[in-house]
Scaffold this active site. Structure first.
Site, PDB file in Angstrom:
ATOM      1  N   TRP A 184       2.895   8.010 -11.416  1.00 27.44           N
ATOM      2  CA  TRP A 184       3.207   8.168 -12.836  1.00 27.44           C
ATOM      3  C   TRP A 184       3.882   9.505 -13.140  1.00 27.44           C
ATOM      4  CZ3 TRP A 184       0.819  12.577 -14.155  1.00 27.44           C
ATOM      5  CH2 TRP A 184      -0.391  12.896 -13.531  1.00 27.44           C
ATOM      6  N   ASN A 185       3.789  10.490 -12.232  1.00 29.09           N
ATOM      7  CA  ASN A 185       4.305  11.816 -12.596  1.00 29.09           C
ATOM      8  C   ASN A 185       5.824  11.928 -12.496  1.00 29.09           C
ATOM      9  OD1 ASN A 185       4.101  11.669  -9.800  1.00 29.09           O
ATOM     10  ND2 ASN A 185       3.486  13.805  -9.556  1.00 29.09           N
ATOM     11  N   LYS A 225       5.558  -1.810  -7.378  1.00 32.09           N
ATOM     12  CA  LYS A 225       4.461  -1.731  -8.341  1.00 32.09           C
ATOM     13  C   LYS A 225       4.477  -0.339  -8.957  1.00 32.09           C
ATOM     14  CE  LYS A 225       0.493  -0.131  -8.232  1.00 32.09           C
ATOM     15  NZ  LYS A 225       0.521   0.466  -9.618  1.00 32.09           N
ATOM     16  N   PRO A 226       4.947  -0.219 -10.202  1.00 33.41           N
ATOM     17  CA  PRO A 226       4.930   1.098 -10.847  1.00 33.41           C
ATOM     18  C   PRO A 226       3.513   1.454 -11.280  1.00 33.41           C
ATOM     19  CG  PRO A 226       5.718  -0.564 -12.386  1.00 33.41           C
ATOM     20  CD  PRO A 226       5.500  -1.263 -11.072  1.00 33.41           C
ATOM     21  N   ALA A 227       3.280   2.736 -11.520  1.00 38.21           N
ATOM     22  CA  ALA A 227       1.971   3.182 -12.001  1.00 38.21           C
ATOM     23  C   ALA A 227       1.666   2.535 -13.344  1.00 38.21           C
ATOM     24  CB  ALA A 227       1.962   4.701 -12.127  1.00 38.21           C
ATOM     25  N   GLY A 278       1.088   8.911  -3.840  1.00 35.62           N
ATOM     26  CA  GLY A 278      -0.104   8.960  -4.676  1.00 35.62           C
ATOM     27  C   GLY A 278      -1.223   9.711  -3.993  1.00 35.62           C
ATOM     28  N   SER A 279      -2.445   9.347  -4.306  1.00 34.54           N
ATOM     29  CA  SER A 279      -3.603  10.091  -3.818  1.00 34.54           C
ATOM     30  C   SER A 279      -3.876   9.810  -2.345  1.00 34.54           C
ATOM     31  CB  SER A 279      -4.842   9.728  -4.637  1.00 34.54           C
ATOM     32  OG  SER A 279      -5.293   8.417  -4.322  1.00 34.54           O
ATOM     33  N   GLU A 336       3.265   9.582   1.003  1.00 32.31           N
ATOM     34  CA  GLU A 336       3.397  10.933   0.429  1.00 32.31           C
ATOM     35  C   GLU A 336       2.157  11.148  -0.430  1.00 32.31           C
ATOM     36  OE1 GLU A 336       6.314  13.599  -2.461  1.00 32.31           O
ATOM     37  OE2 GLU A 336       6.572  11.436  -2.352  1.00 32.31           O
ATOM     38  N   LEU A 337       1.215  11.950   0.072  1.00 32.96           N
ATOM     39  CA  LEU A 337      -0.112  12.015  -0.525  1.00 32.96           C
ATOM     40  C   LEU A 337      -0.385  13.378  -1.160  1.00 32.96           C
ATOM     41  CD1 LEU A 337      -1.977  10.184   2.379  1.00 32.96           C
ATOM     42  CD2 LEU A 337      -0.844   9.199   0.371  1.00 32.96           C
ATOM     43  N   CYS A 356       3.087  16.947  -7.089  1.00 32.87           N
ATOM     44  CA  CYS A 356       2.427  17.079  -5.783  1.00 32.87           C
ATOM     45  C   CYS A 356       2.789  18.382  -5.092  1.00 32.87           C
ATOM     46  CB  CYS A 356       2.770  15.885  -4.892  1.00 32.87           C
ATOM     47  SG  CYS A 356       4.527  15.665  -4.615  1.00 32.87           S
ATOM     48  N   GLU A 407      -7.469  19.230  -5.555  1.00 26.92           N
ATOM     49  CA  GLU A 407      -6.203  19.332  -6.281  1.00 26.92           C
ATOM     50  C   GLU A 407      -6.477  19.135  -7.771  1.00 26.92           C
ATOM     51  OE1 GLU A 407      -1.660  17.672  -5.661  1.00 26.92           O
ATOM     52  OE2 GLU A 407      -3.324  16.314  -5.245  1.00 26.92           O
TER      53      GLU A 407
END
Length: 397
Positions: free
Chosen positions: A154-155, A178-180, A232-233, A254-255, A288, A385
């Site tokens: 979402w960011n 799949k978007p946030a 994401g996370s 990419e976490l 991130c 974080e």
């Protein structure tokens, strides 16, 4: 919603070139005001499989399309993004919260990926390799992997889709996205522009949903999906990696992290502060690569802390559409609560609030730009974080 973005405001799923309604929908709200922007199609495993089927069917024709012709279509998509940059930016600010200038920057940044891969589509070349046999040759060809599934954050709801989708399309792959759940409107707007650009049906598919688990399960376990890309996370990334192992997909993750920012005694304090301000408070600290731990050498610690606090006090907090705003709302009340919890925990363990440290009066999703000094290594903010506008300073010798 402002009339200037109504032409790109889509609320249905985009599957196989068609805009599909679902039995259920979910609300997308303005992160600054809390007001309803739109009710969006709430997809599940059925729609996710429909999207994978459409992408599978489209893969053969798309992968056989001449590289030059793919390039022309992808470049047309880029041109439309730039043509509609103001509309896309306003829509992004409404659903995500970042200041309008930052949102416009994201649109241009996202389009730059599309332009890059439009050109790279024409340069997918094979190779030859040395061989151990005099009567043999080794030829290496590059082929599209297949259907790509993308789960995006979402960011950066525009740029992360633009980056993942344009690379996939340039290689000859088709994609399901799949978007946030907080920011599906930017994704659907990009699909509308892809449709306008003439990208064939089924090549790009958007599956919005409120509960991501069902769609994520299909994307990570369906054997027709050959590549899974996720931003994401770390927690969710581990789940997806486990699920994707069953069908041995290519996985790109990419976490999250806890990025350090280190300032030594010989640093130019003004430049260091300027660099940290850009890193820490961009998108209200919700990237991130935002600095999460700021290590400052003892010789300039006090001077640096004072200069940073003074700079943070000058930031203007408010709705992203308002003039002069530097820091918009956080994505949710839960995000505000996490930032506040990290501040309270640090203070309880000996840290001092140099500025900020409270929920901002602008609204429930706003938090004051905060600088903490004397933060101990045992504080939560040193281990987790934050994803908020909180700058913790740690002294080192």
């Amino acid at each position: 919603m402002d009339s200037k973005v109504i032409t790109l405001l889509k609320t249905e799923a985009y599957i196989d070139g068609a805009w599909l309604r679902t039995a259920k929908s979910f609300a997308v709200v303005d992160k600054a005001s809390g007001g309803l922007i739109a009710s969006v199609a709430d997809c599940g495993s059925v729609e996710a499989r429909l999207a994978v089927t459409a992408a599978t069917r489209a893969f053969g024709p798309w992968s056989r399309t001449l590289a030059k012709d793919r390039s022309v279509l992808i470049r047309r998509w880029n041109d439309l993004m730039l043509e509609h940059a103001d509309e896309l930016a306003l829509l992004l600010t409404k659903e995500q919260g970042k200041p309008l200038a930052e949102a416009k920057g994201e649109i241009v940044y996202g389009a730059s990926f599309v332009e890059f891969y439009a050109e790279e589509a024409k340069r997918v070349r094979g190779e030859t390799a040395p061989t151990h046999k005099s009567d043999a040759r080794i030829l290496i060809t590059k082929q599209a992997a297949g259907v790509v599934a993308a789960i995006t954050p979402w960011n950066f709801p525009n740029a992360m889709i633009a980056r993942k989708a344009s690379a996939a399309l340039a290689a000859g792959c088709t994609i399901v996205i799949k978007p946030a759940e907080d920011t599906p409107l930017s994704a659907l707007a990009l699909a509308a522009l892809a449709e306008k650009a003439g990208i064939p049906h089924g090549v790009i598919n958007i599956v919005p949903c409120k509960d991501p688990a069902a769609v994520g399960d299909v994307f990570s376990t369906d054997p027709r999906v050959r590549v899974l890309t996720f931003t994401g996370s770390t927690e969710v990334g581990k789940i997806l990696m486990r699920q994707a192992a069953g069908t041995v997909k290519k996985v790109s993750l990419e976490l999250g992290g806890s990025a350090p920012f280190i300032v030594f005694d010989d640093a130019d304090i003004a430049r260091a502060v300027a660099g940290l301000m850009a890193s820490k408070f961009r998108n209200a600290g919700q990237t991130c690569v935002c600095a999460n731990r700021i290590f400052v050498q003892a010789g300039i610690y006090d001077a640096f802390a004072g200069a940073l606090a003074a700079a943070a006090k000058l930031l203007k907090v408010g709705a992203g559409i308002d003039a002069g705003v530097n820091v918009g709302p956080l994505i949710s009340a839960e995000a505000v609560a996490k930032s506040d919890d990290h501040v309270r925990d640090a203070v309880a363990k000996g840290a001092v609030v140099a500025t900020g440290g409270r929920i901002h009066p602008a609204g429930a999703n706003f938090y004051e730009p905060t600088v903490l000094t004397g933060v101990p290594a045992t504080a939560k903010i040193a281990q987790e974080e934050t994803f908020g506008p909180v700058a913790p300073l740690f002294k080192f010798e």
